[in-house]
Enzyme design. Structure first.
Site, PDB file in Angstrom:
ATOM      1  N   ASN A 141       0.822  -1.203   0.000  1.00 15.61           N
ATOM      2  CA  ASN A 141       0.000   0.000   0.000  1.00 15.61           C
ATOM      3  C   ASN A 141       0.861   1.259   0.000  1.00 15.61           C
ATOM      4  O   ASN A 141       1.985   1.276   0.508  1.00 15.61           O
ATOM      5  CB  ASN A 141      -0.971   0.004   1.188  1.00 15.61           C
ATOM      6  CG  ASN A 141      -0.289  -0.119   2.536  1.00 15.61           C
ATOM      7  OD1 ASN A 141       0.623  -0.924   2.722  1.00 15.61           O
ATOM      8  ND2 ASN A 141      -0.736   0.670   3.504  1.00 15.61           N
ATOM      9  N   MET A 142       0.316   2.313  -0.600  1.00 16.17           N
ATOM     10  CA  MET A 142       1.004   3.599  -0.681  1.00 16.17           C
ATOM     11  C   MET A 142       0.034   4.717  -0.307  1.00 16.17           C
ATOM     12  O   MET A 142      -1.102   4.748  -0.787  1.00 16.17           O
ATOM     13  CB  MET A 142       1.549   3.848  -2.093  1.00 16.17           C
ATOM     14  CG  MET A 142       2.595   2.849  -2.560  1.00 16.17           C
ATOM     15  SD  MET A 142       3.252   3.303  -4.201  1.00 16.17           S
ATOM     16  CE  MET A 142       4.231   4.754  -3.771  1.00 16.17           C
ATOM     17  N   GLU A 143       0.501   5.623   0.541  1.00 15.99           N
ATOM     18  CA  GLU A 143      -0.278   6.785   0.970  1.00 15.99           C
ATOM     19  C   GLU A 143       0.586   8.027   0.791  1.00 15.99           C
ATOM     20  O   GLU A 143       1.815   7.952   0.891  1.00 15.99           O
ATOM     21  CB  GLU A 143      -0.688   6.631   2.439  1.00 15.99           C
ATOM     22  CG  GLU A 143      -1.486   5.360   2.719  1.00 15.99           C
ATOM     23  CD  GLU A 143      -1.480   4.944   4.184  1.00 15.99           C
ATOM     24  OE1 GLU A 143      -2.115   3.929   4.509  1.00 15.99           O
ATOM     25  OE2 GLU A 143      -0.833   5.640   5.006  1.00 15.99           O
ATOM     26  N   HIS A 162      -3.836   0.601  -2.889  1.00 17.72           N
ATOM     27  CA  HIS A 162      -3.979  -0.551  -2.013  1.00 17.72           C
ATOM     28  C   HIS A 162      -2.981  -1.632  -2.431  1.00 17.72           C
ATOM     29  O   HIS A 162      -2.559  -1.686  -3.584  1.00 17.72           O
ATOM     30  CB  HIS A 162      -5.401  -1.103  -2.080  1.00 17.72           C
ATOM     31  CG  HIS A 162      -6.454  -0.136  -1.619  1.00 17.72           C
ATOM     32  ND1 HIS A 162      -7.546  -0.529  -0.866  1.00 17.72           N
ATOM     33  CD2 HIS A 162      -6.601   1.209  -1.794  1.00 17.72           C
ATOM     34  CE1 HIS A 162      -8.309   0.520  -0.605  1.00 17.72           C
ATOM     35  NE2 HIS A 162      -7.753   1.582  -1.170  1.00 17.72           N
ATOM     36  N   GLU A 168      -3.254  -4.815  -2.973  1.00 17.81           N
ATOM     37  CA  GLU A 168      -3.698  -5.688  -4.059  1.00 17.81           C
ATOM     38  C   GLU A 168      -3.619  -4.961  -5.399  1.00 17.81           C
ATOM     39  O   GLU A 168      -3.195  -5.537  -6.410  1.00 17.81           O
ATOM     40  CB  GLU A 168      -5.131  -6.167  -3.804  1.00 17.81           C
ATOM     41  CG  GLU A 168      -5.280  -7.041  -2.570  1.00 17.81           C
ATOM     42  CD  GLU A 168      -5.569  -6.252  -1.301  1.00 17.81           C
ATOM     43  OE1 GLU A 168      -6.162  -6.827  -0.373  1.00 17.81           O
ATOM     44  OE2 GLU A 168      -5.214  -5.049  -1.231  1.00 17.81           O
ATOM     45  N   CYS A 214     -10.139  -5.517   1.013  1.00 19.88           N
ATOM     46  CA  CYS A 214     -11.326  -4.686   1.214  1.00 19.88           C
ATOM     47  C   CYS A 214     -12.226  -4.780  -0.018  1.00 19.88           C
ATOM     48  O   CYS A 214     -11.843  -5.309  -1.060  1.00 19.88           O
ATOM     49  CB  CYS A 214     -10.919  -3.235   1.470  1.00 19.88           C
ATOM     50  SG  CYS A 214     -10.205  -2.411   0.032  1.00 19.88           S
ATOM     51  N   CYS A 247     -10.764  -3.391  -3.270  1.00 20.36           N
ATOM     52  CA  CYS A 247      -9.803  -4.243  -3.973  1.00 20.36           C
ATOM     53  C   CYS A 247     -10.475  -5.442  -4.630  1.00 20.36           C
ATOM     54  O   CYS A 247     -10.064  -5.878  -5.708  1.00 20.36           O
ATOM     55  CB  CYS A 247      -8.721  -4.718  -3.007  1.00 20.36           C
ATOM     56  SG  CYS A 247      -7.590  -3.399  -2.529  1.00 20.36           S
TER      57      CYS A 247
END
Length: 296
Positions: A89-91, A102, A104, A129, A132
């Site tokens: 995941n990347m934010e 996300h 996935e 989730c 995804c």
């Protein structure tokens, strides 16, 4: 070996450490393990496909960039070729949550951008989730895709997404990871050519707004991402996120982006320009140019 892997690497068995150290320590390791390398590790360690994917999850999760949640999610996608692709995941601080990637999505897009034609399965360290699950339903593997989670029996995407809505409900026949060529002419410098090539293979059957983004870092390396639309619209992944994903999995820092090119059709029903510019600005890059698509 990239420093981010060291803590996770220390948790692996000595035998697996011995088998995988040369792969992780390679100067060109970019977050994927070729089918040949995977076969070698499985043979050396006595693992099957599923067991190897589970053992790699901590390494994939170590690639996460999660300054908002501090919640690292890792995924390993297994291509039909046998190659294993990390995802995480990347934010992005200063951008909106809608710009996040996300795990996935990361693994699936990673495989797609590396030229994989289909997925056999995906292994994740936490339950996917709904976002995804819907994203993966766009794949040419459909609801037959195998999903594996710790402590649970393997199940199909159809199990996790019953009564699904997807591209087939909209009479879309070209699916995500199918080979496509939109006939876009190459031109310009290397960065512009990379953005155009990405747009040429983008998946935009709903809007027709093909687009690609190419990023150049301080090292001179170029990373290109393609737009991946989804039948449910909101789970679509912008091309910038695809490029950022490759850059991160390649071991570079987001702060090292120096130039960006967005290639998209003039007068299309939607544009990636404003969202891409805002996210890049949050990452410290203000050198974004947009070039139009020209058919051959």
């Amino acid at each position: 070996m990239h420093p981010r892997f060291q803590t996770a690497f220390a948790t692996l068995s000595p035998l697996l450490q011995q088998a995988i150290r040369p792969i992780l320590s390679s100067a060109d390791f970019a977050g994927f393990i070729s089918a040949q390398q995977a076969d070698g590790v499985k043979q050396q360690c006595g693992l099957d496909d599923s067991e190897l994917a589970f053992t790699l999850l901590p390494l994939a999760a170590a690639c996460a960039v999660a300054p908002l949640s501090d919640f690292n999610v890792g995924a390993v996608a297994r291509g039909k070729s046998g190659t294993l692709y990390f995802g995480a995941n990347m934010e992005f601080v200063g951008a909106t949550m809608q710009q996040t990637v996300h795990a996935e999505q990361s693994a699936v897009t990673h495989a797609w951008l590396r030229g994989e034609s289909g997925l056999a399965g995906i292994t994740v360290n936490y339950t996917p989730c709904g976002h995804c699950r819907q994203f993966m339903n766009e794949l040419n593997s459909g609801t037959d895709l195998t999903i594996e989670l710790p402590g649970r029996a393997a199940a199909t995407l159809g199990h996790y997404l019953p009564d699904s809505f997807g591209p087939r409900d909209l009479a879309i026949t070209t699916l995500l990871m199918d080979e496509v060529d939109h006939g876009i002419a190459p031109r310009g410098d290397k960065l512009e050519q990379a953005a155009l090539a990405a747009a040429n293979q983008s998946h935009a059957p709903y809007s027709g707004a093909c687009s690609g983004v190419a990023l150049q870092t301080r090292s001179g390396a170029i990373y290109a991402g393609r737009y991946a639309e989804n039948a449910a619209f909101n789970p679509s992944l912008p091309p910038l996120q695809g490029a950022l994903n490759l850059l991160n999995l390649g071991g570079e820092e987001l702060s090292d982006i120096r130039r960006a090119v967005l290639a998209e059709a003039s007068g299309a029903k939607l544009s990636q320009r404003s969202a891409s510019a805002a996210t890049l600005a949050a990452l410290g890059c203000h050198d974004l140019i947009t070039i139009p698509l020209v058919k051959m």
